[in-house]
Design a protein around this motif. Structure first.
Motif, mmCIF file in Angstrom:
data_model
loop_
_atom_site.group_PDB
_atom_site.id
_atom_site.type_symbol
_atom_site.label_atom_id
_atom_site.label_comp_id
_atom_site.label_asym_id
_atom_site.label_seq_id
_atom_site.Cartn_x
_atom_site.Cartn_y
_atom_site.Cartn_z
ATOM 1 N N ASN A 135 0.829 -1.216 0.000
ATOM 2 C CA ASN A 135 0.000 0.000 0.000
ATOM 3 C C ASN A 135 0.858 1.257 0.000
ATOM 4 O O ASN A 135 0.605 2.177 0.749
ATOM 5 N N ILE A 136 1.869 1.274 -0.840
ATOM 6 C CA ILE A 136 2.732 2.446 -0.945
ATOM 7 C C ILE A 136 2.062 3.423 -1.910
ATOM 8 O O ILE A 136 1.709 3.059 -3.035
ATOM 9 N N GLU A 137 1.894 4.663 -1.464
ATOM 10 C CA GLU A 137 1.323 5.700 -2.326
ATOM 11 C C GLU A 137 2.478 6.458 -2.965
ATOM 12 O O GLU A 137 3.398 6.893 -2.278
ATOM 13 N N ARG A 138 2.429 6.585 -4.285
ATOM 14 C CA ARG A 138 3.507 7.256 -5.019
ATOM 15 C C ARG A 138 2.970 8.539 -5.645
ATOM 16 O O ARG A 138 1.904 8.538 -6.248
ATOM 17 N N PHE A 139 3.754 9.616 -5.486
ATOM 18 C CA PHE A 139 3.410 10.917 -6.057
ATOM 19 C C PHE A 139 4.499 11.322 -7.048
ATOM 20 O O PHE A 139 5.685 11.220 -6.734
ATOM 21 N N ARG A 140 4.107 11.817 -8.211
ATOM 22 C CA ARG A 140 5.048 12.445 -9.143
ATOM 23 C C ARG A 140 4.397 13.741 -9.600
ATOM 24 O O ARG A 140 3.322 13.733 -10.195
ATOM 25 N N ILE A 141 5.062 14.845 -9.325
ATOM 26 C CA ILE A 141 4.515 16.154 -9.677
ATOM 27 C C ILE A 141 4.659 16.366 -11.189
ATOM 28 O O ILE A 141 5.704 16.061 -11.762
ATOM 29 N N ILE A 142 3.615 16.835 -11.820
ATOM 30 C CA ILE A 142 3.636 17.134 -13.250
ATOM 31 C C ILE A 142 3.770 18.633 -13.453
ATOM 32 O O ILE A 142 4.498 19.098 -14.327
ATOM 33 N N TYR A 143 3.054 19.395 -12.636
ATOM 34 C CA TYR A 143 3.110 20.861 -12.724
ATOM 35 C C TYR A 143 2.859 21.444 -11.339
ATOM 36 O O TYR A 143 2.041 20.943 -10.581
ATOM 37 N N GLY A 144 3.539 22.544 -11.048
ATOM 38 C CA GLY A 144 3.290 23.267 -9.808
ATOM 39 C C GLY A 144 4.181 22.811 -8.670
ATOM 40 O O GLY A 144 5.223 22.182 -8.880
ATOM 41 N N LYS A 145 3.734 23.142 -7.477
ATOM 42 C CA LYS A 145 4.516 22.859 -6.268
ATOM 43 C C LYS A 145 3.562 22.424 -5.164
ATOM 44 O O LYS A 145 2.590 23.122 -4.858
ATOM 45 N N ILE A 146 3.829 21.252 -4.596
ATOM 46 C CA ILE A 146 3.048 20.771 -3.462
ATOM 47 C C ILE A 146 3.991 20.419 -2.320
ATOM 48 O O ILE A 146 5.190 20.229 -2.525
ATOM 49 N N GLY A 147 3.416 20.352 -1.143
ATOM 50 C CA GLY A 147 4.128 19.808 0.003
ATOM 51 C C GLY A 147 3.342 18.615 0.489
ATOM 52 O O GLY A 147 2.112 18.662 0.578
ATOM 53 N N VAL A 148 4.035 17.523 0.753
ATOM 54 C CA VAL A 148 3.373 16.370 1.371
ATOM 55 C C VAL A 148 3.770 16.435 2.840
ATOM 56 O O VAL A 148 4.939 16.321 3.189
ATOM 57 N N ILE A 149 2.772 16.699 3.679
ATOM 58 C CA ILE A 149 2.996 16.878 5.112
ATOM 59 C C ILE A 149 2.854 15.527 5.798
ATOM 60 O O ILE A 149 1.894 14.796 5.536
ATOM 61 N N PRO A 152 1.435 10.430 15.123
ATOM 62 C CA PRO A 152 0.102 9.822 15.294
ATOM 63 C C PRO A 152 -0.958 10.722 15.939
ATOM 64 O O PRO A 152 -2.144 10.547 15.690
ATOM 65 N N ARG A 153 -0.554 11.698 16.736
ATOM 66 C CA ARG A 153 -1.550 12.574 17.382
ATOM 67 C C ARG A 153 -1.810 13.872 16.620
ATOM 68 O O ARG A 153 -2.497 14.755 17.113
ATOM 69 N N GLY A 154 -1.195 14.011 15.428
ATOM 70 C CA GLY A 154 -1.514 15.155 14.579
ATOM 71 C C GLY A 154 -0.490 16.269 14.533
ATOM 72 O O GLY A 154 -0.701 17.255 13.837
ATOM 73 N N THR A 155 0.606 16.145 15.234
ATOM 74 C CA THR A 155 1.656 17.158 15.172
ATOM 75 C C THR A 155 2.397 17.017 13.844
ATOM 76 O O THR A 155 2.742 15.902 13.441
ATOM 77 N N VAL A 156 2.645 18.144 13.175
ATOM 78 C CA VAL A 156 3.384 18.100 11.914
ATOM 79 C C VAL A 156 4.820 17.671 12.217
ATOM 80 O O VAL A 156 5.512 18.287 13.021
ATOM 81 N N GLU A 157 5.239 16.607 11.570
ATOM 82 C CA GLU A 157 6.580 16.055 11.762
ATOM 83 C C GLU A 157 7.552 16.639 10.742
ATOM 84 O O GLU A 157 8.647 17.055 11.070
ATOM 85 N N LYS A 158 7.125 16.634 9.468
ATOM 86 C CA LYS A 158 7.962 17.179 8.395
ATOM 87 C C LYS A 158 7.097 17.413 7.166
ATOM 88 O O LYS A 158 5.944 16.989 7.110
ATOM 89 N N CYS A 159 7.688 18.077 6.200
ATOM 90 C CA CYS A 159 7.022 18.315 4.921
ATOM 91 C C CYS A 159 8.053 18.135 3.819
ATOM 92 O O CYS A 159 9.143 18.690 3.883
ATOM 93 N N ILE A 202 5.898 24.909 5.747
ATOM 94 C CA ILE A 202 7.014 25.726 5.286
ATOM 95 C C ILE A 202 8.145 25.715 6.309
ATOM 96 O O ILE A 202 9.325 25.611 5.957
ATOM 97 N N GLU A 203 7.777 25.790 7.591
ATOM 98 C CA GLU A 203 8.790 25.760 8.645
ATOM 99 C C GLU A 203 9.536 24.439 8.690
ATOM 100 O O GLU A 203 10.709 24.397 9.072
ATOM 101 N N LYS A 204 8.876 23.348 8.318
ATOM 102 C CA LYS A 204 9.492 22.018 8.440
ATOM 103 C C LYS A 204 9.768 21.401 7.070
ATOM 104 O O LYS A 204 9.909 20.194 6.932
ATOM 105 N N ALA A 205 9.850 22.254 6.029
ATOM 106 C CA ALA A 205 9.995 21.765 4.663
ATOM 107 C C ALA A 205 11.390 21.246 4.380
ATOM 108 O O ALA A 205 12.381 21.739 4.900
ATOM 109 N N SER A 206 11.396 20.272 3.491
ATOM 110 C CA SER A 206 12.635 19.664 3.002
ATOM 111 C C SER A 206 12.456 19.413 1.525
ATOM 112 O O SER A 206 11.403 18.949 1.100
#
Length: 184
Positions: A82-96, A100-107, A178-182
């Motif tokens: 069940n691996i979800e794969r993303f490939r951007i075609i146009y634009g800019k996204i962040g996958v956050i 488990p409790r909802g704290t943003v870990e990274k982007c 944005i603060e935790k973006a990589s």
């Protein structure tokens, strides 16, 4: 898994990354689907590329900057990839990614011409957000889609889609992302 299994998995993932074919879109298709996204309540629309009942789900997601998707994970299933794969075609996204409790870990930022591919493992809480005016993203995931199954588990700690809480929560998510973006 042992070292040998880990090595095979790494080789397999690198093969998938290199050989994941991104469908081509005509200008007419792009305009058609972006207009559909603009006119939809969720400000996004899918072009479904797989046949109903197919084991490999393939979609192109046309998303506007204010679209809100409910954070979710794809539960681990024995014998299923069940691996979800993303490939951007146009634009800019962040996958956050969330704890488990909802704290943003990274982007992880995906942008055409830079890092344009990402895999999300089963059981990992995540959600894509759009940083450009719109984004077009090709997505793949194994498993026969059935809305009645638990192929996707939604976070109880985040607003549901079409809630009045969406806009403020999306704003907060983008700020934290944005603060935790990589980009690496």
């Amino acid at each position: 898994m042992g070292c040998k299994d880990d090595a095979y998995m790494l080789i397999y993932m690198l093969y998938i990354h290199k050989h994941m074919e991104t469908p081509r879109l005509s200008l007419e298709e792009i305009k058609k689907y972006l207009l559909a996204a603009k006119n939809s309540e969720k400000h996004r629309t899918l072009k479904i590329l797989h046949q109903s009942g197919a084991e490999l789900n393939k979609t192109i997601n046309f998303m506007l900057s204010d679209t809100y998707m409910h954070p979710h994970n794809h539960p681990k299933e024995i014998g299923k990839e069940n691996i979800e794969r993303f490939r951007i075609i146009y634009g800019k996204i962040g996958v956050i990614f969330f704890e488990p409790r909802g704290t943003v870990e990274k982007c992880v930022i995906l942008e055409k011409g830079k890092k344009d591919y990402l895999e999300v493992l089963p059981g990992v809480w995540h959600v894509p957000v759009v940083f450009s005016d719109y984004a077009i993203c090709y997505e793949e995931m194994r498993g026969i889609y059935n809305p009645a199954t638990k192929q996707k588990e939604f976070a109880t700690w985040a607003p549901q889609e079409n809630s009045v809480e969406n806009a403020p929560y999306l704003s907060l998510l983008k700020k934290e992302a944005i603060e935790k973006a990589s980009e690496a």
